[in-house]
Design a protein around this motif. Structure first.
Motif, PDB file in Angstrom:
ATOM      1  N   GLY A  73     -13.064 -25.908  26.623  1.00 31.82           N
ATOM      2  CA  GLY A  73     -12.661 -24.860  25.692  1.00 31.82           C
ATOM      3  C   GLY A  73     -13.809 -23.955  25.267  1.00 31.82           C
ATOM      4  O   GLY A  73     -13.583 -22.860  24.752  1.00 31.82           O
ATOM      5  N   THR A  74     -15.037 -24.382  25.499  1.00 35.63           N
ATOM      6  CA  THR A  74     -16.199 -23.540  25.215  1.00 35.63           C
ATOM      7  C   THR A  74     -16.115 -22.234  26.006  1.00 35.63           C
ATOM      8  O   THR A  74     -16.519 -21.178  25.525  1.00 35.63           O
ATOM      9  N   LEU A  75     -15.569 -22.308  27.202  1.00 33.13           N
ATOM     10  CA  LEU A  75     -15.448 -21.124  28.059  1.00 33.13           C
ATOM     11  C   LEU A  75     -14.291 -20.222  27.647  1.00 33.13           C
ATOM     12  O   LEU A  75     -14.326 -19.012  27.874  1.00 33.13           O
ATOM     13  N   THR A  76     -13.257 -20.791  27.046  1.00 30.92           N
ATOM     14  CA  THR A  76     -12.026 -20.043  26.786  1.00 30.92           C
ATOM     15  C   THR A  76     -11.773 -19.731  25.309  1.00 30.92           C
ATOM     16  O   THR A  76     -10.918 -18.899  25.002  1.00 30.92           O
ATOM     17  N   SER A  77     -12.513 -20.361  24.414  1.00 29.69           N
ATOM     18  CA  SER A  77     -12.299 -20.191  22.978  1.00 29.69           C
ATOM     19  C   SER A  77     -12.386 -18.713  22.585  1.00 29.69           C
ATOM     20  O   SER A  77     -13.324 -18.004  22.974  1.00 29.69           O
ATOM     21  N   HIS A  78     -11.389 -18.268  21.832  1.00 29.32           N
ATOM     22  CA  HIS A  78     -11.289 -16.873  21.391  1.00 29.32           C
ATOM     23  C   HIS A  78     -11.399 -15.908  22.570  1.00 29.32           C
ATOM     24  O   HIS A  78     -12.155 -14.937  22.532  1.00 29.32           O
ATOM     25  N   GLU A  79     -10.618 -16.234  23.594  1.00 21.88           N
ATOM     26  CA  GLU A  79     -10.532 -15.403  24.813  1.00 21.88           C
ATOM     27  C   GLU A  79     -11.907 -15.162  25.447  1.00 21.88           C
ATOM     28  O   GLU A  79     -12.204 -14.090  25.951  1.00 21.88           O
ATOM     29  N   GLY A  80     -12.753 -16.202  25.397  1.00 24.20           N
ATOM     30  CA  GLY A  80     -14.068 -16.122  26.026  1.00 24.20           C
ATOM     31  C   GLY A  80     -15.155 -15.551  25.138  1.00 24.20           C
ATOM     32  O   GLY A  80     -16.330 -15.534  25.519  1.00 24.20           O
ATOM     33  N   LYS A  81     -14.797 -15.104  23.946  1.00 21.73           N
ATOM     34  CA  LYS A  81     -15.791 -14.478  23.072  1.00 21.73           C
ATOM     35  C   LYS A  81     -16.832 -15.475  22.560  1.00 21.73           C
ATOM     36  O   LYS A  81     -17.991 -15.114  22.344  1.00 21.73           O
ATOM     37  N   ASP A  82     -16.434 -16.745  22.378  1.00 24.72           N
ATOM     38  CA  ASP A  82     -17.410 -17.737  21.941  1.00 24.72           C
ATOM     39  C   ASP A  82     -18.424 -18.021  23.050  1.00 24.72           C
ATOM     40  O   ASP A  82     -19.624 -18.123  22.785  1.00 24.72           O
ATOM     41  N   PHE A  83     -17.966 -18.118  24.292  1.00 21.65           N
ATOM     42  CA  PHE A  83     -18.905 -18.297  25.398  1.00 21.65           C
ATOM     43  C   PHE A  83     -19.814 -17.073  25.519  1.00 21.65           C
ATOM     44  O   PHE A  83     -21.022 -17.202  25.741  1.00 21.65           O
ATOM     45  N   GLU A  84     -19.255 -15.897  25.335  1.00 22.05           N
ATOM     46  CA  GLU A  84     -20.061 -14.677  25.389  1.00 22.05           C
ATOM     47  C   GLU A  84     -21.151 -14.700  24.313  1.00 22.05           C
ATOM     48  O   GLU A  84     -22.294 -14.306  24.563  1.00 22.05           O
ATOM     49  N   ALA A  85     -20.812 -15.195  23.121  1.00 21.92           N
ATOM     50  CA  ALA A  85     -21.797 -15.290  22.035  1.00 21.92           C
ATOM     51  C   ALA A  85     -22.916 -16.262  22.405  1.00 21.92           C
ATOM     52  O   ALA A  85     -24.098 -15.997  22.145  1.00 21.92           O
ATOM     53  N   ILE A  86     -22.549 -17.388  23.023  1.00 20.52           N
ATOM     54  CA  ILE A  86     -23.562 -18.347  23.473  1.00 20.52           C
ATOM     55  C   ILE A  86     -24.438 -17.688  24.533  1.00 20.52           C
ATOM     56  O   ILE A  86     -25.672 -17.774  24.481  1.00 20.52           O
ATOM     57  N   ALA A  87     -23.816 -17.027  25.496  1.00 24.21           N
ATOM     58  CA  ALA A  87     -24.551 -16.375  26.586  1.00 24.21           C
ATOM     59  C   ALA A  87     -25.527 -15.337  26.048  1.00 24.21           C
ATOM     60  O   ALA A  87     -26.698 -15.286  26.457  1.00 24.21           O
ATOM     61  N   LYS A  88     -25.075 -14.503  25.141  1.00 26.60           N
ATOM     62  CA  LYS A  88     -25.952 -13.477  24.570  1.00 26.60           C
ATOM     63  C   LYS A  88     -27.099 -14.103  23.785  1.00 26.60           C
ATOM     64  O   LYS A  88     -28.226 -13.596  23.801  1.00 26.60           O
ATOM     65  N   SER A  89     -26.815 -15.214  23.111  1.00 29.45           N
ATOM     66  CA  SER A  89     -27.851 -15.883  22.327  1.00 29.45           C
ATOM     67  C   SER A  89     -28.959 -16.438  23.213  1.00 29.45           C
ATOM     68  O   SER A  89     -30.140 -16.226  22.938  1.00 29.45           O
ATOM     69  N   VAL A  90     -28.585 -17.139  24.285  1.00 28.46           N
ATOM     70  CA  VAL A  90     -29.623 -17.731  25.138  1.00 28.46           C
ATOM     71  C   VAL A  90     -30.337 -16.649  25.949  1.00 28.46           C
ATOM     72  O   VAL A  90     -31.558 -16.714  26.133  1.00 28.46           O
ATOM     73  N   ALA A  91     -29.607 -15.636  26.396  1.00 28.62           N
ATOM     74  CA  ALA A  91     -30.240 -14.528  27.122  1.00 28.62           C
ATOM     75  C   ALA A  91     -31.206 -13.788  26.203  1.00 28.62           C
ATOM     76  O   ALA A  91     -32.300 -13.389  26.624  1.00 28.62           O
ATOM     77  N   GLY A  92     -30.836 -13.633  24.946  1.00 28.54           N
ATOM     78  CA  GLY A  92     -31.690 -12.963  23.979  1.00 28.54           C
ATOM     79  C   GLY A  92     -32.978 -13.701  23.687  1.00 28.54           C
ATOM     80  O   GLY A  92     -33.949 -13.113  23.214  1.00 28.54           O
ATOM     81  N   GLU A  93     -32.989 -14.992  23.972  1.00 25.91           N
ATOM     82  CA  GLU A  93     -34.202 -15.795  23.790  1.00 25.91           C
ATOM     83  C   GLU A  93     -35.018 -15.878  25.072  1.00 25.91           C
ATOM     84  O   GLU A  93     -35.990 -16.619  25.154  1.00 25.91           O
ATOM     85  N   GLY A  94     -34.595 -15.132  26.111  1.00 30.70           N
ATOM     86  CA  GLY A  94     -35.386 -15.067  27.330  1.00 30.70           C
ATOM     87  C   GLY A  94     -35.055 -16.130  28.360  1.00 30.70           C
ATOM     88  O   GLY A  94     -35.932 -16.563  29.110  1.00 30.70           O
ATOM     89  N   TYR A  95     -33.790 -16.531  28.428  1.00 34.53           N
ATOM     90  CA  TYR A  95     -33.360 -17.528  29.412  1.00 34.53           C
ATOM     91  C   TYR A  95     -32.379 -16.920  30.408  1.00 34.53           C
ATOM     92  O   TYR A  95     -31.501 -16.144  30.026  1.00 34.53           O
ATOM     93  N   ASN A  96     -32.529 -17.287  31.670  1.00 33.24           N
ATOM     94  CA  ASN A  96     -31.485 -17.073  32.672  1.00 33.24           C
ATOM     95  C   ASN A  96     -30.600 -18.306  32.591  1.00 33.24           C
ATOM     96  O   ASN A  96     -31.096 -19.412  32.319  1.00 33.24           O
ATOM     97  N   PHE A  97     -29.310 -18.155  32.832  1.00 36.02           N
ATOM     98  CA  PHE A  97     -28.416 -19.296  32.631  1.00 36.02           C
ATOM     99  C   PHE A  97     -27.221 -19.224  33.565  1.00 36.02           C
ATOM    100  O   PHE A  97     -26.918 -18.183  34.145  1.00 36.02           O
ATOM    101  N   GLY A  98     -26.558 -20.339  33.666  1.00 37.35           N
ATOM    102  CA  GLY A  98     -25.308 -20.434  34.393  1.00 37.35           C
ATOM    103  C   GLY A  98     -24.527 -21.610  33.828  1.00 37.35           C
ATOM    104  O   GLY A  98     -25.101 -22.508  33.209  1.00 37.35           O
ATOM    105  N   ALA A  99     -23.219 -21.592  34.019  1.00 39.27           N
ATOM    106  CA  ALA A  99     -22.370 -22.668  33.515  1.00 39.27           C
ATOM    107  C   ALA A  99     -21.685 -23.363  34.681  1.00 39.27           C
ATOM    108  O   ALA A  99     -21.277 -22.715  35.649  1.00 39.27           O
ATOM    109  N   ILE A 100     -21.587 -24.673  34.575  1.00 38.74           N
ATOM    110  CA  ILE A 100     -20.841 -25.455  35.555  1.00 38.74           C
ATOM    111  C   ILE A 100     -19.887 -26.372  34.811  1.00 38.74           C
ATOM    112  O   ILE A 100     -20.142 -26.745  33.666  1.00 38.74           O
ATOM    113  N   VAL A 101     -18.777 -26.700  35.451  1.00 32.51           N
ATOM    114  CA  VAL A 101     -17.805 -27.640  34.891  1.00 32.51           C
ATOM    115  C   VAL A 101     -17.820 -28.874  35.769  1.00 32.51           C
ATOM    116  O   VAL A 101     -17.712 -28.774  36.999  1.00 32.51           O
ATOM    117  N   MET A 102     -17.989 -30.022  35.137  1.00 31.62           N
ATOM    118  CA  MET A 102     -18.005 -31.300  35.855  1.00 31.62           C
ATOM    119  C   MET A 102     -17.080 -32.270  35.146  1.00 31.62           C
ATOM    120  O   MET A 102     -16.902 -32.193  33.927  1.00 31.62           O
TER     121      MET A 102
END
Length: 139
Positions: A73-102
């Motif tokens: 649900g981290t990926l889909t919460s609030h139509e993806g806006k919560d994941f987008e907030a996480i992505a912007k936060s880590v990118a803003g701190e100077g990280y490249n990132f990717g998500a995987i589901v296992m």
């Protein structure tokens, strides 16, 4: 140290870590949860974690890598806006990132999808031969 993440000052963390791992509470992001997302009291503890990362960056002590683990649900919460907030936060701190589901069955005796967001300092040089190529399905 066992303490609320929102109460931990970065000055209490020694040195510079290679890896910081956060498995923040899932109830507000879970498909079976209350739908509060990152604005919820429990899942919102992500913000306390990223605040520590921001402070460590300002002190030139940010970890080389971060892994965030949570429910699908981290990926889909609030139509993806919560994941987008996480992505912007880590990118803003100077990280490249990717998500995987296992499937958690690989680690614990229960089968459920888990999201892992892997963040690597953008200044790290990672050789191409470290990355795995996606296998072509046999079907």
């Amino acid at each position: 140290m066992v303490e609320d993440i929102n109460k931990i000052p970065s000055t209490s963390l020694p040195g510079t870590a290679d890896l910081a791992w956060a498995s923040f509470p899932c109830q507000d992001l879970s498909l079976a949860g209350n739908g509060a997302g990152l604005k919820g009291e429990r899942s919102g503890t992500f913000w306390g974690f990223i605040k520590l990362i921001q402070e460590l960056r300002l002190q030139n002590r940010k970890p080389s890598m971060i892994v965030l683990e949570n429910v699908y649900g981290t990926l889909t919460s609030h139509e993806g806006k919560d994941f987008e907030a996480i992505a912007k936060s880590v990118a803003g701190e100077g990280y490249n990132f990717g998500a995987i589901v296992m499937d958690a069955v690989q680690f614990v005796p229960q089968s459920r999808p888990r999201v892992f967001i892997i963040c690597i300092d953008e200044n790290l040089n990672i050789p191409n031969d470290v990355f795995c190529k996606r296998a072509t399905p046999a079907w």
